[in-house]
Structure formats: C-alpha cells, structure tokens
Design an enzyme around this catalytic site. Structure first.
Site, PDB file in Angstrom:
ATOM      1  N   ASN A 168      19.887   5.448  13.328  1.00 16.91           N
ATOM      2  CA  ASN A 168      21.381   5.153  13.416  1.00 16.91           C
ATOM      3  C   ASN A 168      21.804   3.795  13.481  1.00 16.91           C
ATOM      4  O   ASN A 168      21.624   3.288  14.705  1.00 16.91           O
ATOM      5  CB  ASN A 168      21.939   6.092  14.718  1.00 16.91           C
ATOM      6  N   LYS A 215      24.569   2.281  13.462  1.00 16.35           N
ATOM      7  CA  LYS A 215      25.771   2.243  14.073  1.00 16.35           C
ATOM      8  C   LYS A 215      26.484   1.022  13.328  1.00 16.35           C
ATOM      9  O   LYS A 215      26.597   0.830  12.152  1.00 16.35           O
ATOM     10  CB  LYS A 215      25.536   1.755  15.459  1.00 16.35           C
ATOM     11  N   HIS A 245      28.365  12.427  17.897  1.00 17.32           N
ATOM     12  CA  HIS A 245      27.619  11.410  18.584  1.00 17.32           C
ATOM     13  C   HIS A 245      28.311  11.135  19.685  1.00 17.32           C
ATOM     14  O   HIS A 245      29.612  11.024  19.750  1.00 17.32           O
ATOM     15  CB  HIS A 245      27.311  10.318  17.594  1.00 17.32           C
ATOM     16  N   GLU A 272      29.259   8.267  21.180  1.00 18.09           N
ATOM     17  CA  GLU A 272      30.019   7.146  20.830  1.00 18.09           C
ATOM     18  C   GLU A 272      31.495   7.588  20.121  1.00 18.09           C
ATOM     19  O   GLU A 272      32.404   6.986  20.534  1.00 18.09           O
ATOM     20  CB  GLU A 272      29.313   5.981  20.255  1.00 18.09           C
ATOM     21  N   GLU A 315      20.774  13.455  23.062  1.00 18.32           N
ATOM     22  CA  GLU A 315      20.962  12.013  23.265  1.00 18.32           C
ATOM     23  C   GLU A 315      21.580  11.868  24.721  1.00 18.32           C
ATOM     24  O   GLU A 315      22.837  12.008  24.712  1.00 18.32           O
ATOM     25  CB  GLU A 315      21.763  11.363  22.205  1.00 18.32           C
ATOM     26  N   GLY A 341      21.382   2.949  24.472  1.00 20.45           N
ATOM     27  CA  GLY A 341      21.252   1.503  24.343  1.00 20.45           C
ATOM     28  C   GLY A 341      21.046   0.827  25.859  1.00 20.45           C
ATOM     29  O   GLY A 341      21.402  -0.145  25.947  1.00 20.45           O
ATOM     30  N   SER A 390      16.922   5.110  23.875  1.00 21.11           N
ATOM     31  CA  SER A 390      16.139   3.934  24.053  1.00 21.11           C
ATOM     32  C   SER A 390      14.718   4.381  23.670  1.00 21.11           C
ATOM     33  O   SER A 390      13.693   3.973  24.437  1.00 21.11           O
ATOM     34  CB  SER A 390      16.230   3.455  25.524  1.00 21.11           C
TER      35      SER A 390
HETATM   36  P1  13P Z   1      19.484   3.598  21.091  1.00 20.84           P
HETATM   37  O1  13P Z   1      18.023   4.086  20.490  1.00 20.84           O
HETATM   38  O2  13P Z   1      19.891   2.267  20.802  1.00 20.84           O
HETATM   39  O3  13P Z   1      19.409   4.001  22.614  1.00 20.84           O
HETATM   40  O4  13P Z   1      20.478   4.172  20.672  1.00 20.84           O
HETATM   41  C1  13P Z   1      20.296   5.952  20.542  1.00 20.84           C
HETATM   42  C2  13P Z   1      21.400   6.603  19.614  1.00 20.84           C
HETATM   43  O5  13P Z   1      22.551   6.442  20.144  1.00 20.84           O
HETATM   44  C3  13P Z   1      21.100   6.913  18.357  1.00 20.84           C
HETATM   45  O6  13P Z   1      22.170   7.680  17.591  1.00 20.84           O
END
Ligand code: 13P
Length: 256
Positions: free
Chosen positions: A9, A11, A101, A103, A173, A179, A219
């Site tokens: 992803n 982003k 997701h 976010e 997740e 992150g 992560s």
């Molecule tokens: P990270 O791997 O940066 O923690 O992000 C995970 C994520 O949100 C994948 O959709």
C-alpha cells in the site's frame, strides 16, 4: 490451498518518476524470483498513477504483479467531485481495491456501513477487495479488540454470500502498529487471525474459513516478516512503509 499474498500500500507517496522507477525495479527483481502458484504480489499506488503502473507492467510483460486501488466510491458514476469509482477501476483492468483502511476510517469518516457499500459496489464490478480491520490501542488496552473486530466483520462483511467471500481478502491491521515501528508480535497477530478465521467458520463454514486469505499489516519489515508469516493463520502481509523500496519489499516477498 489458500492464496498467500504480499500487497504494497503505497499510500500518498512518490512522484510519477519515482513510481516508474519503483514499479520497474520491483518487476525486474520479481522476474528472478520464483512465485509459487498460490502466491500473489499486489501493488496499490495512488489513484493518479494506476494507468501508468498498468502500462509499465504491460511493457515489461510482467505476469506476476497485480494492481490494486487504495480506494473507491460507493457509487459508480455521478456528481462526486474528486472521487473514483469501482466502474472506473474496472475499466482500467485494476484487479483489487482496498476498503476499510484505518486511515480512511480516521481521516475520511468511513464507518462500517460505508465500507460495506464499497465492498458491494467493488464486488459487483468484479473487483477483488482487500477488506481492512483492526483496533486502536485504547480498544486493545480495554481488551475489547476481539469484539471490536467481530463487529467490523459483522457490519461490513457478513452480509456477503460464501460465493462473494471468495473475492475478499481480509487484512488485520492493528492501528497501533501502522507506521509506528511497533509490530504486533507473531503471537498477537496469530491470536487475532485465528479469531477471524473462527468467526468465518461460525458464520459460513469450515471450508470458507480455511480458504480465506488473512493478511497482517502494521510495521511489517524484511526482519520480522518470516516470523509473522510462519504463523498458521497469517497468509502474508499488507505493507506500507517497507513497500516503498524495491529491496525491502522483495525482502518481505521472499518470506512468503
Ligand atoms: P506500515 O507498514 O507503514 O506500518 O503500514 C501498514 C499499512 O497501513 C498498510 O495498509
């Protein structure tokens, strides 16, 4: 045998030239890597780059990388300025779309019923969906995470038929791991993945539960992927930060 997947992803990252470079580097690296029949690699660039990425993969005659969108709207066409629809994604031959997701839930107010509508429209267009779920730290500290995830599944996913569920990949997740550099331990991930699979078994049946791919995200890196992916109910990962460089993404894929 259920599918094992590593999905990146990307982003809201990278300029067009960087996207070209990353897609090319990844495709070249994957050409030297043997993917088992039930293994898949997916990349989810920003919407503006979907066509470009599809074109690069076509030029490179890449047969290994599938492309996903990070989002789609709940309607196919209409006056929704700035949005993109499942019908549009389908017309680009995009294979996957992310829904739910954290976010999107946090910054764009997407609740379980919006996520449900996105799933429905994406499936109706013949897209496959990576459905994301996961709890915040506050919920985990209250030990309410098992119920919280059960509710997310109940309210967005469990209206689907067994047949429709074949086009769904679930990604667990935990928000506290996204992150942050803090990864769920393999045991923590396994515990929730087993919980999700048990819920699928109860709602549908054992075969459906066994055949559903459940990814871990948060992560995940080349250094912890092997341990996470060795858990019986962890079928790969949804990767953010570590998917932004071809070598670290490959380092994760190699652990599938
Ligand atoms: P990270 O791997 O940066 O923690 O992000 C995970 C994520 O949100 C994948 O959709």
């Amino acid at each position: 045998m259920r599918k094992k997947i590593v999905a990146g992803n990307w982003k809201m990252n990278k300029t067009q030239s960087e996207i070209i470079e990353l897609t090319t580097a990844l495709s070249v690296a994957l050409q030297k890597h043997e993917l088992a029949d039930n293994h898949e690699v997916i990349i989810c660039p920003s919407l503006v780059y979907l066509s470009k990425v599809k074109d690069i993969l076509a030029i490179l005659a890449d047969k290994k990388i599938k492309v996903g969108s990070q989002n789609c709207h709940t309607q196919n066409f209409g006056a929704y300025t700035g949005e993109v629809s499942a019908a549009m994604l389908k017309s680009l031959d995009v294979q996957y779309v992310l829904a739910g997701h954290s976010e999107r839930r946090t910054y764009f107010g997407e609740n379980n019923s919006i996520v449900k509508a996105k799933l429905d429209i994406a499936l109706a267009q013949g897209l496959q969906v990576i459905f994301c779920c996961g709890e915040s730290l506050t919920i985990r500290e209250k030990e309410a995470h098992f119920d919280f995830i059960a509710t997310q599944l109940e309210e967005s996913l469990f209206h689907l038929t067994k047949e429709e569920l074949k086009n769904i990949v679930i990604a667990y997740e935990p928000i506290w791991a996204i992150g942050t550099g803090v990864t769920a331990s393999p045991e923590q991930a396994e515990e929730i993945h087993a919980h999700i699979r048990a819920l699928l078994g109860k709602k549908y049946d054992e075969t459906t539960a066994e055949n559903t791919t459940i990814l871990y995200g948060g992560s995940c890196k080349p250094t912890n992927a092997a341990q996470l992916f060795s858990q019986p109910n962890v079928d790969g990962g949804l990767i953010g930060g570590a998917s932004l460089k071809a070598d670290s993404f490959m380092g994760i894929i190699e652990n599938l």
